[in-house]
Design a protein around this motif. Sequence first.
Motif, PDB file in Angstrom:
ATOM      1  N   ALA A  77       0.841  -1.312  -0.143  1.00  0.00           N
ATOM      2  CA  ALA A  77       0.125  -0.049   0.037  1.00  0.00           C
ATOM      3  C   ALA A  77       0.755   1.352   0.037  1.00  0.00           C
ATOM      4  O   ALA A  77       0.342   2.277  -0.019  1.00  0.00           O
ATOM      5  CB  ALA A  77      -0.934  -0.005   1.210  1.00  0.00           C
ATOM      6  N   ARG A  78       2.024   0.951   0.099  1.00  0.00           N
ATOM      7  CA  ARG A  78       2.945   2.436   0.140  1.00  0.00           C
ATOM      8  C   ARG A  78       3.268   2.755  -1.277  1.00  0.00           C
ATOM      9  O   ARG A  78       3.423   1.916  -2.257  1.00  0.00           O
ATOM     10  CB  ARG A  78       4.482   1.720   0.869  1.00  0.00           C
ATOM     11  N   THR A  79       3.499   4.029  -1.466  1.00  0.00           N
ATOM     12  CA  THR A  79       3.569   4.385  -2.811  1.00  0.00           C
ATOM     13  C   THR A  79       5.218   4.385  -3.166  1.00  0.00           C
ATOM     14  O   THR A  79       5.972   4.258  -2.368  1.00  0.00           O
ATOM     15  CB  THR A  79       3.235   5.829  -3.012  1.00  0.00           C
ATOM     16  N   VAL A  80       5.357   4.246  -4.589  1.00  0.00           N
ATOM     17  CA  VAL A  80       6.601   4.366  -5.099  1.00  0.00           C
ATOM     18  C   VAL A  80       7.676   5.363  -4.389  1.00  0.00           C
ATOM     19  O   VAL A  80       8.799   5.014  -3.979  1.00  0.00           O
ATOM     20  CB  VAL A  80       6.585   4.357  -6.498  1.00  0.00           C
ATOM     21  N   ARG A  81       7.426   6.707  -4.332  1.00  0.00           N
ATOM     22  CA  ARG A  81       8.099   7.745  -3.895  1.00  0.00           C
ATOM     23  C   ARG A  81       8.350   7.543  -2.406  1.00  0.00           C
ATOM     24  O   ARG A  81       9.055   7.700  -1.927  1.00  0.00           O
ATOM     25  CB  ARG A  81       7.588   8.989  -4.463  1.00  0.00           C
ATOM     26  N   GLY A  82       7.250   7.210  -1.657  1.00  0.00           N
ATOM     27  CA  GLY A  82       7.215   6.889  -0.316  1.00  0.00           C
ATOM     28  C   GLY A  82       8.125   5.752   0.259  1.00  0.00           C
ATOM     29  O   GLY A  82       8.980   5.898   1.100  1.00  0.00           O
ATOM     30  N   GLN A  83       8.009   4.706  -0.587  1.00  0.00           N
ATOM     31  CA  GLN A  83       9.231   3.732  -0.217  1.00  0.00           C
ATOM     32  C   GLN A  83      10.568   4.162  -0.426  1.00  0.00           C
ATOM     33  O   GLN A  83      11.387   3.866   0.335  1.00  0.00           O
ATOM     34  CB  GLN A  83       8.901   2.556  -1.297  1.00  0.00           C
ATOM     35  N   LEU A  84      10.862   5.180  -1.454  1.00  0.00           N
ATOM     36  CA  LEU A  84      11.994   5.370  -1.646  1.00  0.00           C
ATOM     37  C   LEU A  84      12.348   6.569  -0.593  1.00  0.00           C
ATOM     38  O   LEU A  84      13.810   6.515  -0.193  1.00  0.00           O
ATOM     39  CB  LEU A  84      12.333   6.008  -3.139  1.00  0.00           C
ATOM     40  N   ASP A  95       3.478   8.382  -7.522  1.00  0.00           N
ATOM     41  CA  ASP A  95       2.351   8.272  -6.518  1.00  0.00           C
ATOM     42  C   ASP A  95       1.602   6.790  -6.612  1.00  0.00           C
ATOM     43  O   ASP A  95       0.555   6.545  -6.027  1.00  0.00           O
ATOM     44  CB  ASP A  95       1.523   9.456  -6.537  1.00  0.00           C
ATOM     45  N   GLN A  96       2.088   5.902  -7.585  1.00  0.00           N
ATOM     46  CA  GLN A  96       1.430   4.693  -7.644  1.00  0.00           C
ATOM     47  C   GLN A  96       1.843   3.784  -6.406  1.00  0.00           C
ATOM     48  O   GLN A  96       2.878   3.606  -6.223  1.00  0.00           O
ATOM     49  CB  GLN A  96       1.612   4.021  -8.971  1.00  0.00           C
ATOM     50  N   ARG A  97       0.990   2.983  -6.059  1.00  0.00           N
ATOM     51  CA  ARG A  97       1.162   1.960  -4.825  1.00  0.00           C
ATOM     52  C   ARG A  97       2.039   0.549  -5.477  1.00  0.00           C
ATOM     53  O   ARG A  97       2.042   0.287  -6.616  1.00  0.00           O
ATOM     54  CB  ARG A  97      -0.238   1.259  -4.501  1.00  0.00           C
ATOM     55  N   ILE A  98       2.795   0.220  -4.623  1.00  0.00           N
ATOM     56  CA  ILE A  98       3.874  -0.987  -4.865  1.00  0.00           C
ATOM     57  C   ILE A  98       3.032  -2.258  -5.391  1.00  0.00           C
ATOM     58  O   ILE A  98       3.389  -3.013  -6.394  1.00  0.00           O
ATOM     59  CB  ILE A  98       4.711  -1.071  -3.797  1.00  0.00           C
ATOM     60  N   GLY A  99       2.213  -2.362  -4.560  1.00  0.00           N
ATOM     61  CA  GLY A  99       1.283  -3.408  -5.136  1.00  0.00           C
ATOM     62  C   GLY A  99       0.604  -3.593  -6.462  1.00  0.00           C
ATOM     63  O   GLY A  99       0.119  -4.675  -6.816  1.00  0.00           O
ATOM     64  N   THR A 100       0.201  -2.401  -7.217  1.00  0.00           N
ATOM     65  CA  THR A 100      -0.051  -2.344  -8.527  1.00  0.00           C
ATOM     66  C   THR A 100       0.977  -2.455  -9.527  1.00  0.00           C
ATOM     67  O   THR A 100       0.399  -2.258 -10.597  1.00  0.00           O
ATOM     68  CB  THR A 100      -1.102  -1.270  -8.538  1.00  0.00           C
ATOM     69  N   LEU A 101       2.166  -2.325  -9.072  1.00  0.00           N
ATOM     70  CA  LEU A 101       3.190  -2.394 -10.211  1.00  0.00           C
ATOM     71  C   LEU A 101       3.220  -3.610 -10.912  1.00  0.00           C
ATOM     72  O   LEU A 101       3.037  -4.877 -10.538  1.00  0.00           O
ATOM     73  CB  LEU A 101       4.577  -2.171  -9.646  1.00  0.00           C
ATOM     74  N   SER A 102       3.527  -3.316 -12.203  1.00  0.00           N
ATOM     75  CA  SER A 102       3.721  -4.766 -13.251  1.00  0.00           C
ATOM     76  C   SER A 102       5.295  -5.178 -12.726  1.00  0.00           C
ATOM     77  O   SER A 102       6.140  -4.582 -12.041  1.00  0.00           O
ATOM     78  CB  SER A 102       3.901  -4.281 -14.510  1.00  0.00           C
ATOM     79  N   ARG A 103       5.509  -6.379 -13.466  1.00  0.00           N
ATOM     80  CA  ARG A 103       6.731  -6.858 -13.364  1.00  0.00           C
ATOM     81  C   ARG A 103       7.969  -5.973 -13.702  1.00  0.00           C
ATOM     82  O   ARG A 103       9.026  -5.910 -13.021  1.00  0.00           O
ATOM     83  CB  ARG A 103       6.734  -8.325 -14.082  1.00  0.00           C
ATOM     84  N   GLY A 104       7.789  -5.476 -14.927  1.00  0.00           N
ATOM     85  CA  GLY A 104       8.645  -4.480 -15.145  1.00  0.00           C
ATOM     86  C   GLY A 104       8.960  -3.346 -14.228  1.00  0.00           C
ATOM     87  O   GLY A 104      10.029  -3.075 -14.142  1.00  0.00           O
ATOM     88  N   MET A 105       7.966  -2.911 -13.883  1.00  0.00           N
ATOM     89  CA  MET A 105       7.967  -1.616 -13.164  1.00  0.00           C
ATOM     90  C   MET A 105       8.407  -1.888 -11.616  1.00  0.00           C
ATOM     91  O   MET A 105       9.188  -1.196 -11.185  1.00  0.00           O
ATOM     92  CB  MET A 105       6.593  -1.095 -12.874  1.00  0.00           C
ATOM     93  N   ASP A 106       8.130  -3.294 -11.292  1.00  0.00           N
ATOM     94  CA  ASP A 106       8.922  -3.591 -10.090  1.00  0.00           C
ATOM     95  C   ASP A 106      10.360  -3.874 -10.181  1.00  0.00           C
ATOM     96  O   ASP A 106      11.066  -3.260  -9.125  1.00  0.00           O
ATOM     97  CB  ASP A 106       8.189  -5.049  -9.519  1.00  0.00           C
TER      98      ASP A 106
END
Length: 629
Positions: free
Chosen positions: A88-95, A123-134
């Motif tokens: 549920a954490r955003t990409v920017r929040g994780q970094l 601002d996208q959630r980590i759980g919604t990322l595709s394999r390439g974006m992950d």
Amino acid sequence: MLQAIGLTSARHRGLPPAVDDLTFEAGSGSVTALLGPPGSGKTSALRLMLELEPGRGVTYFRGRPLHRVAHPAREVGVLIGDVPGHPARTVRGQLRMLCAAAGVPASRADDVLDAVGLVGLGDQRIGTLSRGMDRRLALASALLADPHTLILDEPAEGLGAREAEWVHGMLRSHADRGGTVLFTTQDPKEAARSAGHVVTIDAGRLVADQEAAEFSRTRLRPRVAVRSPHAARLAAIVSREARAARRSVEVVTEASSSRLSVYGSSCAEIGDTAFRHGLPVHQLADEVGDTGPASGPPDNGRLGGGPGGNALRVDGARGEGLRGDGSGAAVDAGPAPEAVALATSAGRSADGPEPAAAPGRAQLPPRIRRRPARGPLRPLRYELRRLFGVRTTTLIVAVTLVASAVVSVVLARNGRAPLPHVLVAWPSLLPLPPAALGAGLLGALSFGDEFRYPALAAGRGGVPRRLGLLLAKLAVSAGVALSLALLVVLVSGESLRLVYGEDLVQVPSNAIPLALSWSGLMVGCAWAGLLAAGIFRVTAAGVAAVLAVPVLMVPLIEAVPKAPTARSTSGLLGRLRELAWLQWPHEADRWVLGLVKVVAHPVGTALTLSLSVLVCAYLFTSLRGRVRW
């Protein structure tokens, strides 16, 4: 430069080690591929280099082992597995949270997002990322502290050709800036295409150490892939015609018996041969074949045939050769010195230069101890971003406020409950008010989420129990608990004023002791949940510890027989004032007396005892963990 010397993993249950005396180098300014089939020990070798597994050997990063590097994140960027982040954490929040852990400015998060092409998905959630974006986010996490060395385990696994090419382009760009890059792969063509240096291992041992050009010449060979229902007959015809034309052709029958791999010929020649003899062909294509690691002598039946295949090498000069029977045993089909010389030469080339012997060969290499993870370099900033980076905190606070307001209105309806209990929404039927349960849950999540999504200890199996991290969690959880305590009183008072009017809400005469007891209860529940979750490594244990205070501890304390008091505590404040170094003002006596009364209350006594036991247990488990490491 990265130097791995004598890496040997620990034996488990008498099995051979996954990595056995592995020695190689990865130079600065180049990309090195660690190549091997599944189960060859590639990931275990990386974990030994990073001191994530016990064993023997040593790995130097620019002349220093990892445990002697002051800031490892600024020396080595690691990618093993997926991103260990809350979905549920955003990409920017994780970094940004990892920036606080690595001790770099928060602005670095936007820099690496731009570098890996995720600036529009911050601002996208980590759980919604595709394999390439992950994979891109994982690479951004590895690049966050601008390390000199990158160590990546299968960075392009599961990606399409375009994404894989982008990943390897990023690695080459890092190497062009003078960095060291080491990545693992099981695809020889990927290693030859993306790396400048290839280290091949099999069964945990070094097989070849070559430059990419030499690796491509000796390991990868062009071939013609043929599929036909009469594959055996076609193989015999191609071999007979090659022998008659005195050409060197190798025909490999795959395990499926309907597919051939022909080395030393072309699609046109194979197609013409099949047409002349009336044989149907279902597939005819040019490929690049993998001859397999030359881990043994050249006459071991693996002359490019691969596992389960039958290889026939025909030398046109003598009309004879070596025939493999598919079982690993070589069958001598007659003297063929040219073929044997060719295979032997290829075997030496594939093996590459002999690796230098590890220093101190006569004695065992140094022991690798699995070291605990380091805590964040900016613990308070890290904890704040971890706590408020997900919607769980906001949701718990909102539910607590709504439940407290409803309970307060219901309690005040009959007018029997005392006003303090009404304001804090604590009916006699409940062991704790909703606010205390909410504070305990937030405290339990402080450590519970760390063990569930271990961003600080990826791959190490445990969350670091550093004093700075613990103090940061205690401070933040206490601040949140006090804020929640104040909000509950304000929201409950406003709800009562709206429903019943202003006459009901009045400031009690003993407001100070009540405020102290209410604050102490909230902070104590938050700390009890935090410490219990840190000890038992699960959020539910923290909630259970909070509920155990009124359900178990309070009845036990109340059941203790009370003996008649022989002495009085009168004059305690004066004696405390004499012992104190700093003389507090007389107005503070009421606060000290209120604190003493809070601790003397059964609930306060139970909470104090519970916290004391949890602190001792936490310290004991932390010291035991350090001794074990």
